[in-house]
Enzyme design. Sequence first.
Site, PDB file in Angstrom:
ATOM      1  N   LYS A 151       0.878  -1.183   0.000  1.00 25.11           N
ATOM      2  CA  LYS A 151       0.000   0.000   0.000  1.00 25.11           C
ATOM      3  C   LYS A 151       0.913   1.230   0.000  1.00 25.11           C
ATOM      4  O   LYS A 151       1.053   1.946   0.991  1.00 25.11           O
ATOM      5  CB  LYS A 151      -0.947  -0.014   1.192  1.00 25.11           C
ATOM      6  N   ALA A 152       1.560   1.407  -1.136  1.00 25.92           N
ATOM      7  CA  ALA A 152       2.568   2.455  -1.312  1.00 25.92           C
ATOM      8  C   ALA A 152       1.921   3.722  -1.843  1.00 25.92           C
ATOM      9  O   ALA A 152       1.101   3.676  -2.762  1.00 25.92           O
ATOM     10  CB  ALA A 152       3.643   1.966  -2.282  1.00 25.92           C
TER      11      ALA A 152
END
Length: 294
Positions: A158-159
Site C-alpha cells: 500500500k505504497a
Amino acid sequence: MSLPFDQRDGWIWFNGQLLPWKDAKLHVLSHGLHYASSVFEGERAYGGVIFKSREHSERFRRSAQILDFEIPYSVEELDAAKALVVEKNGNPDVYVRPVAWRGSEMMAVAAQNATVNVAIAVWPWPSMFDINEKMKGIRLDIAEYRRPDPQTAPSSSKAAGLYMICTISKHAAERKGYADAMMLDWQGRVAECTGANIFFTRDGALHTPIADCFLDGITRRTVIDLAQRRGLEVIERRILPEELSSFNECFICGTGAEVTPVSEIGPHTFRPGNISRTLVEDYAAEVQPKLATA
C-alpha cells in the site's frame, strides 16, 4: 471547502509521542515527499474499536518492507498507538490513517540512511449504512490509466506512489459527474476502482478480479468470507470489459466505501439486488464491535 487537515484540532501520534494536531509537521525536504518512499493504511473505528486493526498493522509493516525500509514499531505497538489516538481524540467513529515515510537526512534516489518516521491520525467518518440510499447505486467511469504490470511496480504494497494514477482517474471521473472510476490492468482486464475492489454477480455467484496487480484489500477478503458464509460461490478470475453487460449486479468495497452497490460503469448498467443488499447488511453487522459474553 471543509477545514484543511493541517488546521484541525486534536492529537496525532508522531514517532512514539502524542502531539497537538497542528504541531505534527515534517520538513519540505523529506524523502517521502520527493520520491514517494511512503506507505500508509486506511482503517475505520466503529464504536471506538478499529476493525481488523492487527491485519492492517501487519500489512503496514509488510508494505514498508517491500519498499525496502523497516517500520521501527511492532504490530503490537502500532495497534496500541492506534487505539490510543482513537481514545485521545474522543470520537468513536473515525477513519484511522497510519503513515510511514523516509525523512530528510538524505535527498537523492538512494536514501538508506534516512530515518523512518511514523504517524497516526484519525478524523470523524461516520458509517453510512442507509440501505435505501446505498441501493440506488453509484456511477463509475472507466479510467484512462491502467494498473501497471506487477513486474514494474510493488503492487502488493500500500505504497503512496501507486495512488498517483488513482487521484488523476478519480478527478477525471468526478469532472464528468461520476462517483469514481473503474481501472483496467496493464493487459486491459478489469482490475479495481481508484480506492476500492470490485465484484460482479451472475447466476447467484460472485465474480471478482484476481488481485495480482493491485492490493488484495482487507475489506475484499472480508466480503469474500461473508459471501462464503452465506453459501455463495466466489470466483476469482480474469474479467474482460466485454463481459460487463452479462453481469446482473455490481458493487465495490473498501475501508471508506464499505460495501457500495454500483448502477453504472460507463455504458453498462446494473440493478443493485438481493446479493448486494445482503452483503451491505452483513458487512454493517460485521464491523460493529462485538459485546463480550460471559
